[in-house]
Design a protein around this motif. Structure first.
Motif, PDB file in Angstrom:
ATOM      1  N   LEU A   7     -34.485  39.254 -22.487  1.00  0.00           N
ATOM      2  CA  LEU A   7     -35.399  38.596 -23.427  1.00  0.00           C
ATOM      3  C   LEU A   7     -34.782  38.472 -24.816  1.00  0.00           C
ATOM      4  N   ALA A   8     -34.104  39.508 -25.258  1.00  0.00           N
ATOM      5  CA  ALA A   8     -33.566  39.543 -26.621  1.00  0.00           C
ATOM      6  C   ALA A   8     -32.328  38.676 -26.796  1.00  0.00           C
ATOM      7  N   ASN A   9     -31.620  38.393 -25.724  1.00  0.00           N
ATOM      8  CA  ASN A   9     -30.384  37.632 -25.805  1.00  0.00           C
ATOM      9  C   ASN A   9     -30.687  36.140 -25.766  1.00  0.00           C
ATOM     10  N   LYS A  10     -30.306  35.412 -26.813  1.00  0.00           N
ATOM     11  CA  LYS A  10     -30.648  33.982 -26.919  1.00  0.00           C
ATOM     12  C   LYS A  10     -30.040  33.133 -25.826  1.00  0.00           C
ATOM     13  N   THR A  11     -28.826  33.454 -25.404  1.00  0.00           N
ATOM     14  CA  THR A  11     -28.154  32.634 -24.391  1.00  0.00           C
ATOM     15  C   THR A  11     -28.294  33.197 -22.985  1.00  0.00           C
ATOM     16  N   GLY A  12     -28.661  34.475 -22.875  1.00  0.00           N
ATOM     17  CA  GLY A  12     -28.762  35.117 -21.576  1.00  0.00           C
ATOM     18  C   GLY A  12     -27.425  35.490 -20.976  1.00  0.00           C
ATOM     19  N   ASP A  13     -26.356  35.290 -21.723  1.00  0.00           N
ATOM     20  CA  ASP A  13     -25.016  35.610 -21.240  1.00  0.00           C
ATOM     21  C   ASP A  13     -24.759  37.093 -21.519  1.00  0.00           C
ATOM     22  N   ILE A  14     -25.106  37.924 -20.556  1.00  0.00           N
ATOM     23  CA  ILE A  14     -25.090  39.372 -20.745  1.00  0.00           C
ATOM     24  C   ILE A  14     -23.938  39.982 -19.969  1.00  0.00           C
ATOM     25  N   SER A  15     -23.105  40.704 -20.665  1.00  0.00           N
ATOM     26  CA  SER A  15     -21.985  41.394 -20.049  1.00  0.00           C
ATOM     27  C   SER A  15     -22.501  42.595 -19.252  1.00  0.00           C
ATOM     28  N   GLY A  16     -21.809  42.917 -18.165  1.00  0.00           N
ATOM     29  CA  GLY A  16     -22.186  44.048 -17.336  1.00  0.00           C
ATOM     30  C   GLY A  16     -22.252  45.368 -18.073  1.00  0.00           C
ATOM     31  N   LYS A  17     -21.515  45.486 -19.175  1.00  0.00           N
ATOM     32  CA  LYS A  17     -21.547  46.750 -19.919  1.00  0.00           C
ATOM     33  C   LYS A  17     -22.907  46.996 -20.570  1.00  0.00           C
ATOM     34  N   TYR A  18     -23.757  45.953 -20.652  1.00  0.00           N
ATOM     35  CA  TYR A  18     -25.090  46.106 -21.224  1.00  0.00           C
ATOM     36  C   TYR A  18     -26.159  46.313 -20.155  1.00  0.00           C
ATOM     37  N   PHE A  19     -25.752  46.342 -18.897  1.00  0.00           N
ATOM     38  CA  PHE A  19     -26.691  46.609 -17.811  1.00  0.00           C
ATOM     39  C   PHE A  19     -27.001  48.107 -17.795  1.00  0.00           C
ATOM     40  N   PRO A  20     -28.243  48.468 -17.539  1.00  0.00           N
ATOM     41  CA  PRO A  20     -28.536  49.890 -17.335  1.00  0.00           C
ATOM     42  C   PRO A  20     -27.641  50.446 -16.215  1.00  0.00           C
ATOM     43  N   GLN A  21     -27.225  51.672 -16.344  1.00  0.00           N
ATOM     44  CA  GLN A  21     -26.288  52.296 -15.412  1.00  0.00           C
ATOM     45  C   GLN A  21     -26.738  52.131 -13.957  1.00  0.00           C
ATOM     46  N   MET A  22     -28.000  52.317 -13.686  1.00  0.00           N
ATOM     47  CA  MET A  22     -28.501  52.244 -12.316  1.00  0.00           C
ATOM     48  C   MET A  22     -28.281  50.869 -11.694  1.00  0.00           C
ATOM     49  N   LEU A  23     -28.325  49.812 -12.496  1.00  0.00           N
ATOM     50  CA  LEU A  23     -28.159  48.458 -11.969  1.00  0.00           C
ATOM     51  C   LEU A  23     -26.701  48.093 -11.716  1.00  0.00           C
ATOM     52  N   ARG A  24     -25.788  48.844 -12.259  1.00  0.00           N
ATOM     53  CA  ARG A  24     -24.364  48.534 -12.082  1.00  0.00           C
ATOM     54  C   ARG A  24     -23.908  48.718 -10.642  1.00  0.00           C
ATOM     55  N   SER A  25     -24.648  49.505  -9.870  1.00  0.00           N
ATOM     56  CA  SER A  25     -24.289  49.711  -8.462  1.00  0.00           C
ATOM     57  C   SER A  25     -24.983  48.711  -7.540  1.00  0.00           C
ATOM     58  N   ALA A  26     -25.862  47.896  -8.080  1.00  0.00           N
ATOM     59  CA  ALA A  26     -26.546  46.871  -7.289  1.00  0.00           C
ATOM     60  C   ALA A  26     -25.607  45.689  -7.060  1.00  0.00           C
ATOM     61  N   SER A  27     -25.929  44.889  -6.079  1.00  0.00           N
ATOM     62  CA  SER A  27     -25.213  43.617  -5.920  1.00  0.00           C
ATOM     63  C   SER A  27     -25.829  42.639  -6.908  1.00  0.00           C
ATOM     64  N   ILE A  28     -24.969  41.948  -7.663  1.00  0.00           N
ATOM     65  CA  ILE A  28     -25.455  41.082  -8.743  1.00  0.00           C
ATOM     66  C   ILE A  28     -24.849  39.697  -8.624  1.00  0.00           C
ATOM     67  N   ALA A  29     -25.693  38.694  -8.788  1.00  0.00           N
ATOM     68  CA  ALA A  29     -25.216  37.314  -8.873  1.00  0.00           C
ATOM     69  C   ALA A  29     -25.708  36.731 -10.195  1.00  0.00           C
ATOM     70  N   LYS A  30     -24.804  36.079 -10.908  1.00  0.00           N
ATOM     71  CA  LYS A  30     -25.156  35.390 -12.150  1.00  0.00           C
ATOM     72  C   LYS A  30     -25.050  33.900 -11.866  1.00  0.00           C
ATOM     73  N   ILE A  31     -26.179  33.212 -11.911  1.00  0.00           N
ATOM     74  CA  ILE A  31     -26.259  31.801 -11.572  1.00  0.00           C
ATOM     75  C   ILE A  31     -26.385  30.999 -12.862  1.00  0.00           C
ATOM     76  N   PRO A  32     -25.511  30.015 -13.083  1.00  0.00           N
ATOM     77  CA  PRO A  32     -25.543  29.262 -14.342  1.00  0.00           C
ATOM     78  C   PRO A  32     -26.887  28.561 -14.560  1.00  0.00           C
ATOM     79  N   PRO A  33     -27.234  28.371 -15.831  1.00  0.00           N
ATOM     80  CA  PRO A  33     -28.489  27.685 -16.122  1.00  0.00           C
ATOM     81  C   PRO A  33     -28.404  26.190 -15.821  1.00  0.00           C
ATOM     82  N   VAL A  34     -29.554  25.606 -15.571  1.00  0.00           N
ATOM     83  CA  VAL A  34     -29.648  24.157 -15.455  1.00  0.00           C
ATOM     84  C   VAL A  34     -29.919  23.647 -16.862  1.00  0.00           C
ATOM     85  N   GLU A  35     -29.079  22.785 -17.326  1.00  0.00           N
ATOM     86  CA  GLU A  35     -29.229  22.273 -18.703  1.00  0.00           C
ATOM     87  C   GLU A  35     -29.822  20.888 -18.695  1.00  0.00           C
TER      88      GLU A  35
END
Length: 124
Positions: free
Chosen positions: A96-124
């Motif tokens: 919510l706080a990030n204007k672009t939503g481009d969030i680096s993995g280092k800002y993920f809560p530790q527990m989520l770093r072990s999850a499988s993650i997909a980052k899907i580009p926005p539709v512009e």
């Protein structure tokens, strides 16, 4: 501010055994936990938690996706039921706080770093 949505697959289930008729799926339990904690700790209602029938990651339960207009969508799978609720809402705050939503993995809560993650580009 644009609408931010947390989609929660309510049909996800960790066990390969069939559930009893009255037993809730793990995804529904996760949805209930998220709704309860969100109502208690985030009264601003900036994030809409929306149930979906299936996110199509049945071999990697539980699954959720964060999405907003002009931001990438983040799909998290392989989430443990009991430990992920707080971490998901913490990630929601960062998203919510990030204007672009481009969030680096280092800002993920530790527990989520072990999850499988997909980052899907926005539709512009």
């Amino acid at each position: 501010m644009s609408k931010h949505v947390l989609f929660v697959c309510q049909s996800c289930h960790h066990s390969s055994q069939e559930r009893a008729e009255n037993q809730l799926a793990d995804g529904t339990l996760l949805l209930n936990q998220l709704n309860t904690l969100y109502a208690e700790q985030f009264p601003a209602n900036e994030l809409e938690i929306q149930p979906v029938g299936c996110l199509g990651t049945c071999d990697r339960p539980c699954a959720v996706a964060f999405s907003a207009l002009h931001k990438p969508t983040f799909l998290f799978t392989n989430l443990p039921l009991t430990e992920s609720t707080v971490a998901l809402l913490q990630f929601g705050e960062v998203y919510l706080a990030n204007k672009t939503g481009d969030i680096s993995g280092k800002y993920f809560p530790q527990m989520l770093r072990s999850a499988s993650i997909a980052k899907i580009p926005p539709v512009e």
